[in-house]
Design an enzyme around this catalytic site. Structure first.
Site, short mmCIF file in Angstrom:
data_model
loop_
_atom_site.label_atom_id
_atom_site.label_comp_id
_atom_site.label_asym_id
_atom_site.label_seq_id
_atom_site.Cartn_x
_atom_site.Cartn_y
_atom_site.Cartn_z
N SER A 179 0.80 -1.23 0.00
CA SER A 179 0.00 0.00 0.00
C SER A 179 0.82 1.27 0.00
CB SER A 179 -0.93 0.01 1.21
OG SER A 179 -0.18 -0.02 2.41
N HIS A 207 -5.10 -3.25 -2.59
CA HIS A 207 -4.76 -2.26 -3.62
C HIS A 207 -4.66 -2.87 -5.01
CE1 HIS A 207 -4.19 0.99 -0.77
NE2 HIS A 207 -3.86 0.02 0.07
N LYS A 238 -11.61 0.81 -2.38
CA LYS A 238 -10.50 1.49 -3.07
C LYS A 238 -10.83 1.55 -4.56
CE LYS A 238 -7.57 -0.02 0.73
NZ LYS A 238 -7.75 1.11 1.63
C1 LIG Z 1 -3.27 -3.21 2.55
C2 LIG Z 1 -4.52 -2.78 3.23
N1 LIG Z 1 -5.27 -3.70 3.86
C3 LIG Z 1 -6.41 -3.38 4.49
C4 LIG Z 1 -6.85 -2.09 4.51
C5 LIG Z 1 -8.11 -1.78 5.25
O1 LIG Z 1 -9.17 -1.71 4.36
P1 LIG Z 1 -10.45 -0.82 4.71
O2 LIG Z 1 -10.09 0.57 4.34
O3 LIG Z 1 -11.54 -1.41 3.88
O4 LIG Z 1 -10.69 -0.97 6.17
C6 LIG Z 1 -6.12 -1.09 3.85
C7 LIG Z 1 -6.51 0.32 3.79
O5 LIG Z 1 -7.12 0.97 4.43
C8 LIG Z 1 -4.92 -1.45 3.21
O6 LIG Z 1 -4.17 -0.53 2.61
#
Ligand SMILES: Cc1ncc(COP(=O)(O)O)c(C=O)c1O
Length: 393
Positions: A179, A207, A238
């Protein structure tokens, strides 16, 4: 109880250059934003395909409200399991080529819940050093022994696997597209190691979903490794432009999550409008591959332009371009200098990234026009020129 520590903690954050504040967006999420009352070009969003304000998603959401109302009223296991949840899950399983899929309320909840359901005390989890906070917290919550291996370091991962007891459950967990760095994990090699040492593999495609692989199915699908990865998690908030998350895997895995995963069981299910938007987004990604092509072209253009200006950016060509600065204060200054020129590229500091690796996280969208990209490169050029003058002075 006295809350004196609050002021002290805020002061400490301020002095360390780590104080964060919320910025406000008026209007919808597009390639340009009204940010704190100022029009800027947005290079800080995970809305990679530009779906968050797409008419098809808006319509799907409104229609679902008309047909099914606003809230789901309860958790999935009580009375909150609605037709649209199952419809979206069927679509996700089809996209991923798995037996089943299950929707979670957010990626954070999915990671925390899934990891702590798959392993527990006495087990071992192997986690990439750059994994997301939600993965880290899932590992902690599980009470398993946690081995953090160096970022994408297969040798270290193998050494850790060798050291783990043969009799306990072992789980390797990694993002597929990181990310904050925009690089890809060596998934094929990780899967090979997992098979050699009898470990489970869980990937976080937050992502990559919508952007990579056939119809946006992700990096595991792009590599044809679906059959060898136990758990594929991703988000709907996303590139898919809505909200929520999913996990794809076997039918048995889905049943286990429904029965045991606390962040699935003990929470009100997502509202129907959100499910309808997810369905509309998956249809759009499939129907309009040109979106992914436009994103890829924009990434190449911006990445190449920044390199030509002398900026140190990674070669990965993904939609996440980390521009390394190092120092947290300097990073935030650079972000502010760009903002003054109408370019919003968020500075990222610890604890989101390791100390000394603060960076601008520049994210590209399919809906950025040539003019948006030129404006960004113009601003970066100006800032670089000023910096050179400053250094000479
Ligand atoms: C790699 C990764 N996993 C999980 C999440 C969490 O997802 P969510 O925003 O749907 O809670 C994010 C970002 O927020 C992320 O970048």
């Amino acid at each position: 109880m006295s809350g004196k520590f609050i002021e002290a903690e805020l002061q400490r954050l301020n002095e360390a250059g780590l104080y964060r504040r919320l910025r406000r967006v008026d209007g919808d999420q597009g390639p340009t934003l009204a940010l704190d009352g100022k029009e800027v070009v947005n290079f800080s969003s995970n809305n990679y395909l530009g779906l968050a304000n797409h008419p098809a998603l808006r319509e799907a959401g409104k229609d679902a409200i008309d047909r099914y109302g606003c809230g789901s009223g309860a958790s999935r296991l009580i009375s909150g399991n609605m037709t649209l949840h199952e419809e979206l899950e069927a679509k996700l399983a089809e996209l991923k080529g798995t037996e089943a899929a299950l929707v979670f309320n957010s990626g954070f909840q999915a990671n925390v819940g899934i990891i702590s359901t798959l392993i527990g005390e006495g087990d071992v989890v192997f986690s990439d050093a750059l994994n997301h906070a939600s993965v880290i917290d899932g590992c902690r919550l599980s009470r398993a022994k946690v081995y953090v291996y160096g970022h994408a370091d297969l040798q270290q991962l193998e050494d850790c696997l060798k050291n783990a007891s043969a009799s306990c459950r072992k789980l390797i967990v990694t993002e597929t597209l990181f990310s904050m760095d925009g690089d890809e994990a060596p998934i094929k090699e990780i899967v090979d190691l997992a098979e050699k040492y009898d470990a489970m593999v869980m990937v976080d495609e937050a992502h990559a979903t919508g952007v990579y692989g056939p119809n946006g199915a992700g990096i595991v699908a792009k590599l044809g490794l679906g059959g060898r990865v136990l758990v594929q998690m991703g988000t709907l908030g996303k590139a898919l432009g809505g909200f929520g998350a999913y996990v794809a895997g076997s039918a048995g895995f889905r049943e286990l999550m429904i029965n045991r995963c606390r962040s699935f069981v003990f929470t009100t299910s997502l509202p129907p409008a959100v499910m309808a938007m997810g369905i509309a987004a998956l249809d759009l990604v499939k129907k309009e591959p040109e979106r992914r092509l436009a994103l890829s072209n924009n990434c190449a253009r911006l990445n190449g332009g920044l390199k030509a200006l002398g900026y140190s950016v990674a070669n990965s060509r993904s939609q996440i371009i980390p521009l390394m600065v190092g120092d947290a204060d300097e990073c935030m200054q650079l972000s502010e200098q760009l903002l003054e020129r109408g370019i919003f590229a968020q500075g990222i500091r610890p604890p989101t990234v390791p100390p000394g690796t603060s960076r601008l996280r520049i994210t590209v969208m399919a809906t950025h026009t040539n003019e948006h990209l030129q404006r960004a490169l113009g601003a970066f050029e100006e800032v670089a020129r000023e910096k050179r003058i400053e250094n000479r002075g």
